[in-house]
Each structure stands twice: as structure tokens, then as C-alpha cells.
Design an enzyme around this catalytic site. Structure first.
Site, PDB file in Angstrom:
ATOM      1  N   SER A  21      47.602  37.757  39.118  1.00 42.72           N
ATOM      2  CA  SER A  21      45.912  38.675  38.420  1.00 42.72           C
ATOM      3  C   SER A  21      45.290  37.581  39.492  1.00 42.72           C
ATOM      4  O   SER A  21      45.963  36.265  39.357  1.00 42.72           O
ATOM      5  CB  SER A  21      45.397  37.855  36.885  1.00 42.72           C
ATOM      6  OG  SER A  21      43.973  37.766  37.149  1.00 42.72           O
ATOM      7  N   ASN A  99      43.720  41.255  33.474  1.00 34.57           N
ATOM      8  CA  ASN A  99      43.832  40.600  32.655  1.00 34.57           C
ATOM      9  C   ASN A  99      43.090  39.704  31.936  1.00 34.57           C
ATOM     10  O   ASN A  99      41.765  39.623  32.306  1.00 34.57           O
ATOM     11  CB  ASN A  99      44.551  39.265  34.012  1.00 34.57           C
ATOM     12  CG  ASN A  99      44.377  38.162  33.705  1.00 34.57           C
ATOM     13  OD1 ASN A  99      43.531  36.909  33.189  1.00 34.57           O
ATOM     14  ND2 ASN A  99      45.755  37.246  33.138  1.00 34.57           N
ATOM     15  N   CYS A 130      43.946  28.993  32.258  1.00 35.41           N
ATOM     16  CA  CYS A 130      43.132  28.877  33.433  1.00 35.41           C
ATOM     17  C   CYS A 130      42.329  27.445  33.269  1.00 35.41           C
ATOM     18  O   CYS A 130      42.321  26.997  32.828  1.00 35.41           O
ATOM     19  CB  CYS A 130      41.573  30.112  33.388  1.00 35.41           C
ATOM     20  SG  CYS A 130      41.051  29.696  35.164  1.00 35.41           S
TER      21      CYS A 130
END
Lengths: 302, 260
Positions: A21, A99, A130
């Protein structure tokens, strides 16, 4: 020709190579340069319930054998994806995987629920790792409770293959993997980027707008191999390995550590056709070593 | 159509200290390349040159099927590029980005370049000429040795020059050149395309805005993929953050959020 097809829960792939991703757009950006249908799976950009502008420029810095980024999940939101992007990618004959990211369990679940409606998206990869958004993202991926909370919420809203992407920025990635497995994940992918920082010594300032970012590229590969090895020994669900893979030999290392499939990320920036080359390279490596199927080497390192 | 392939180096020339001009060719025709588009070059070798290097297209020699890249040697990557020799291969991803606005017959376009930013204006000027437009060059540099191959520009259009040290043309910055007064006087139908260091582009954009002249600038934000996938090279615009590598590198100044 060895058998390199892979099945991860309900996800059937012609080969074990996926694009990570945020490194391959929606695949369309690479259509001139590589035959998308020869890739095992394409994991498209991080998608959130609401549109996000991402962080300010500069968002990247080149570092030894790798790069830092702090993009910050820039995307136009799940509704835009369903309306404008999905029609363009739904007939590409590979696994198009989305994602999914968010800042609270409800947002993750709602985003996943909308993607659940899309017939030709066989799986989602849940991003609880993230490092570049202040609220959410990695916050959920660094505690077993947080990870479990998000995965449970999404599991209720989503009935296809659920992959959960793990952060290496934790004390015990195996503990997180176990809690994700217990909460209903079908597979885990790891590692997301490692938190890093780089300073421009002439300007006496960080090189990224939000100071820190995620490190990717071959610089992180040994960390990724270690994480895959630990997680593969901790859970029964399939493990998808990623982190600095640049060629077939690197990929083989991940399979031996226990990965059933791999993702290529930063490598796409160096060679846009790397995914197909790595898939071919895995096949020929297995042939050269007398292996009839990829399974023969998955997790051979005890 | 984009390509990623090994091109062969026909020659590596050194037009001035600190610069290299690479002339590349391929067995197949190079395909459509617009003035202002760029390429990404793979530089292998050291730990610090991991990503591709974005380089503007300086010139496309259609007769000899050659792609010319004018490169200023500033860091490890460009240093390695400067050591390449005829016969070497170079892996090139091209053509990338949108390019400058294509020319219309009869229009006059002022091409303002600074430093190595003059490089893409050569091919763009050539394409304007081919479209029946009139390109006029205004090129600025620190000194004479930063302004390369001016004879090539003269073959295509009128050339005005400024240098900061006065070693060539008028002394000062491009925005101070006396030609601007006549070229851009009220009622003249001219537009401006700029490529150079950001302070220079901001100054030209300010001049253009004040005089109500259409103006586009070519940005060089740091980038990775070159294809609009990684979202690293974004510029803030009136439409939000957009990729310089894909939506740009050329932007109309009215679409940017610069303080001008």
C-alpha cells in the site's frame, strides 16, 4: 515450473507477490510499465472514511539504502474510492486489495463495511501501524488492547479476507500478532515502516515536515525478517512479509522465516516492473533448488 | 505511453565545469516527449543513491533519435552520472509529468530560465517553433559559466541574458532585464513559462501577476516514484495537495498557493 500459487484464507493468488500500500497507487499508474495481471495482488493506497489532505511537504528524505516518508494517509475517502476508482480497477484480473485506515474503531469499521459491498475486492488490509498520523493509525497497533479493539470492530463489519498490517515500533510484535489473531484476523502482514528521523545539518532542521517519518527500503530488511520469524512462530494464521525486499533472493529469506506471501514496497520506486520480476525469480529459484512448490520452503528455519 | 528501459549513452559531454550533457539513444523511436516533461534515472552504486534522480528533458534530437539531459553535478547521484561514458547503459523511466502548455501558431512565449533550469526550455522552445509560435528566451545565471550552450537557444529564438556578476548580458536578475519592458508592455499578447530556482520563479510570477500576464512555472519538489503513486512530492494548490510528478511539474501560477 514450481507451484507458487498461494491461498490466504479466502484469497487465492497466482503467485505470492503483492505490491504494498502507498507504493503502487491504484495500479493504474504503473499500467504502461508492468502487466498488472501477472502480479499476485495489488494493495491500493490507504483509504479512510473521510478525505485526508495528508501532511505538509517535504514528505520524504532519502537515507542510506532506504527512505523516510511522512505522507500521512492522503486520500479522497472511501466514497470517492467506491465511486471513482473502483470502476477503473474492478476488471483487472488480479486481487485488488484495499488498505483501510482510520482514527477510531467506528471509522475503521464503517470504511470496511463500505468496501465489503464491492464485489471484486476480495480482501482488505487493515492499517493499524501508520507512524505518520498523530491521531489513530499506529496508536492502535502498539498495544494489544488497541489492536484487538479495532480488529474486533472491523471483523463484525467485514466478512471477506481480513489482513492486519502490524507495526514494528513495539516491544513485542508477537504479542500484538496473537491479539490480532484472537480478535478474528485471517492473516497478518508485517512490517510497516520503522519510525525514523533525519536532520539537514546545514539548515539545522529536520528533513521532514512533521520531523519524524517511516523508514523503508533494504535498510530495514533484517528487522523485518526478524519480526516475520517471531510472528510466524507465535500465530497459526498466515503471515505476509514485507520490508526492504528488492529481489527474489530477499523474498526467499522471508519465506524461510515463515512468510506465506510477500509485499514489495519501496522497490516499486526503483523498478516499476519489480513485482513481476520477483515472482519469476521466486519460481526459478525454486526450480534451481529442486523444489516443486513454494510450501516446501515456507518456515524452514526453525 | 511511459517506458522504463536501458538507453545507450552516445556521448557524455562537459559543456562547463560542474555540468554534464548526456546524449542517450535507443533502438526504437523514443516516442512522444513534451517540452517540460522529465525522466527518472536509476543511479546504482552507493548506499546514498537509492532512489531514482529526476532530470528534465533538455532536447530531443528526432533525426538521430537522441534524448539529451543536461545535468548539474551537485550530489552523489549526479556525480556518478558525470562519470558515465559513451557505450554505457542508463536505466531511464520516461516521459514523466505534464510538460509546458503546448504552443499555438502565432503566439509569442517568453521562456525564463535560471541556472540549470534553462535546460528544459531548449526542447520547449523548439516545440513552440514547430507549432508556429515565437519563443523568446530570457536566461539568467550567477555568471557566464552557469549559462550553457547559448548558441543552441539562439538557433531557436531571440536570447536575452542576465548574470549576477555582469560577466555576460545585463547585470542583475532576470526580472530586472530591460527587455521585459518592451516585451510585456500593456496590450502585448505574450505568456511566460519559467524554470529555475524557486526565489527566481516567485519573482517572475509576481511580475507576471502584476502585469496581468499568463504565467506557468516548473517545480522540482523532491520525489520518489515519479508516477503519482507515493504522494511524496506534493505541492499545495487551490485543489489541495497534488503530485508535482504527475499533475505537474508545470503549474499555472493561479493554481498555486504562493504568496505573490
Amino acid at each position: 515450473m514450481a507451484d507458487i500459487s498461494v491461498k490466504i484464507a479466502g484469497l487465492e493468488m497466482k503467485n505470492p507477490v503483492m505490491t504494498a500500500s502507498g507504493t503502487f497507487g491504484y495500479g493504474l499508474e504503473f499500467a504502461d510499465l508492468v502487466n498488472l495481471e501477472e502480479i499476485g495482488g495489488i494493495i491500493v493506497k490507504g483509504t479512510t472514511l473521510n478525505p485526508r489532505e495528508g501532511n505538509d511537504y517535504p514528505r520524504m528524505a532519502e537515507t542510506p539504502h532506504g527512505m523516510l516518508n511522512c505522507v500521512g494517509l492522503q486520500n479522497k475517502g472511501v466514497d470517492y474510492f467506491c465511486r471513482n476508482i473502483y470502476p477503473q480497477i474492478k476488471d483487472i484480473r488480479t486481487n485488488m486489495i484495499v488498505n483501510v485506515s482510520g482514527s477510531c474503531p467506528e471509522d475503521y469499521a464503517e470504511c470496511a463495511a463500505r468496501i465489503n459491498e464491492l464485489e471484486n475486492i476480495p480482501a482488505i488490509e487493515l492499517n493499524i501501524s501508520c507512524p505518520n498520523v498523530r491521531q489513530g493509525g499506529m496508536a492502535f497497533g502498539v498495544t494489544t488492547e488497541g489492536a484487538s479493539q479495532v480488529v474486533k470492530a472491523v471483523r463484525e463489519a467485514y466478512n471477506k479476507t481480513l489482513i492486519v498490517k502490524l507495526s514494528p515500533n513495539v516491544t513485542s510484535i508477537a504479542d500484538i500478532a496473537r491479539s490480532v489473531e484472537d480478535s478474528g484476523a485471517d492473516a497478518v502482514s508485517l512490517i510497516n515502516t520503522l519510525m525514523g528521523m533525519s536532520i539537514d545539518i546545514e539548515r539545522r532542521k529536520p528533513r521532514l515536515s512533521i520531523k519524524t517519518g517511516g523508514l523503508s527500503g533494504p535498510a530495514i530488511r533484517p528487522v523485518a525478517v526478524r519480526c516475520v520469524y517471531q510472528v510466524a512462530h507465535a500465530v497459526k494464521i498466515p503471515v505476509i512479509g514485507l520490508g526492504g525486499i528488492m529481489n527474489a533472493e530477499d523474498a526467499i529469506e522471508f519465506f524461510m522465516a515463515g512468510a506465506s506471501a510477500i509485499e514489495l514496497g519501496t522497490a516499486n520506486f526503483i523498478d516499476p516492473a519489480i513485482s513481476v520480476k520477483v515472482a519469476e525469480g521466486i519460481d526459478s529459484w525454486l526450480d534451481r533448488h529442486g523444489c516443486k512448490s513454494l510450501n516446501e520452503i515456507v518456515g524452514v528455519v526453525e | 505511453m511511459k517506458y522504463c528501459k536501458d538507453l545507450k549513452i552516445v556521448a557524455a559531454e562537459y559543456p562547463s565545469d560542474g555540468y554534464v550533457l548526456l546524449r542517450l539513444t535507443d533502438n526504437e523511436p523514443l516516442g512522444e516527449i513534451l517540452g517540460g516533461q522529465f525522466v527518472e534515472i536509476r543511479v546504482d552504486g552507493t548506499a546514498d543513491t537509492f532512489l531514482r534522480r529526476p532530470i528534465s528533458v533538455n532536447y530531443v534530437d528526432r533525426k538521430n533519435n537522441e534524448l539529451h539531459l543536461l545535468i548539474q553535478i551537485v550530489g552523489d547521484g549526479t556525480k556518478q552520472l558525470s562519470s558515465l561514458k559513451a557505450g554505457d547503459k542508463l536505466n531511464v523511466l520516461f516521459p514523466l509529468g505534464n510538460g509546458f502548455t503546448q504552443g499555438k501558431s502565432g503566439e509569442k512565449v517568453l521562456l525564463v530560465g535560471g541556472g540549470v533550469g534553462i535546460a528544459p526550455l531548449l526542447e520547449y522552445g523548439k516545440q513552440l517553433r514547430e507549432a508556429g509560435a515565437t519563443p523568446v528566451f530570457l536566461l539568467g545565471g550567477r555568471s557566464k559559466r552557469n549559462l550553457l550552450m547559448l548558441d543552441r537557444y539562439s538557433e531557436i529564438g531571440e536570447v536575452y541574458v542576465t548574470t549576477e556578476d555582469g560577466s555576460l548580458g545585463e547585470k542583475g536578475f532576470v526580472t530586472q532585464h530591460s527587455c521585459l519592458k518592451t516585451l510585456c508592455e500593456a496590450g502585448s499578447d505574450i505568456r511566460i513559462s519559467v524554470c529555475g530556482p524557486k526565489p527566481m520563479m516567485v519573482a517572475v510570477a509576481r511580475f507576471a501577476k502584476a502585469n496581468n500576464i499568463r504565467c506557468e512555472v516548473s517545480l522540482e519538489n523532491m520525489m520518489a516514484c515519479g508516477l503519482g503513486a507515493c504522494l511524496c512530492c506534493v505541492e499545495k494548490t487551490v485543489k489541495g495537495n497534488v503530485c508535482v510528478c504527475k499533475e505537474g511539474p508545470v503549474f499555472n501560477i493561479n493554481d498555486l498557493t504562493w504568496q505573490i
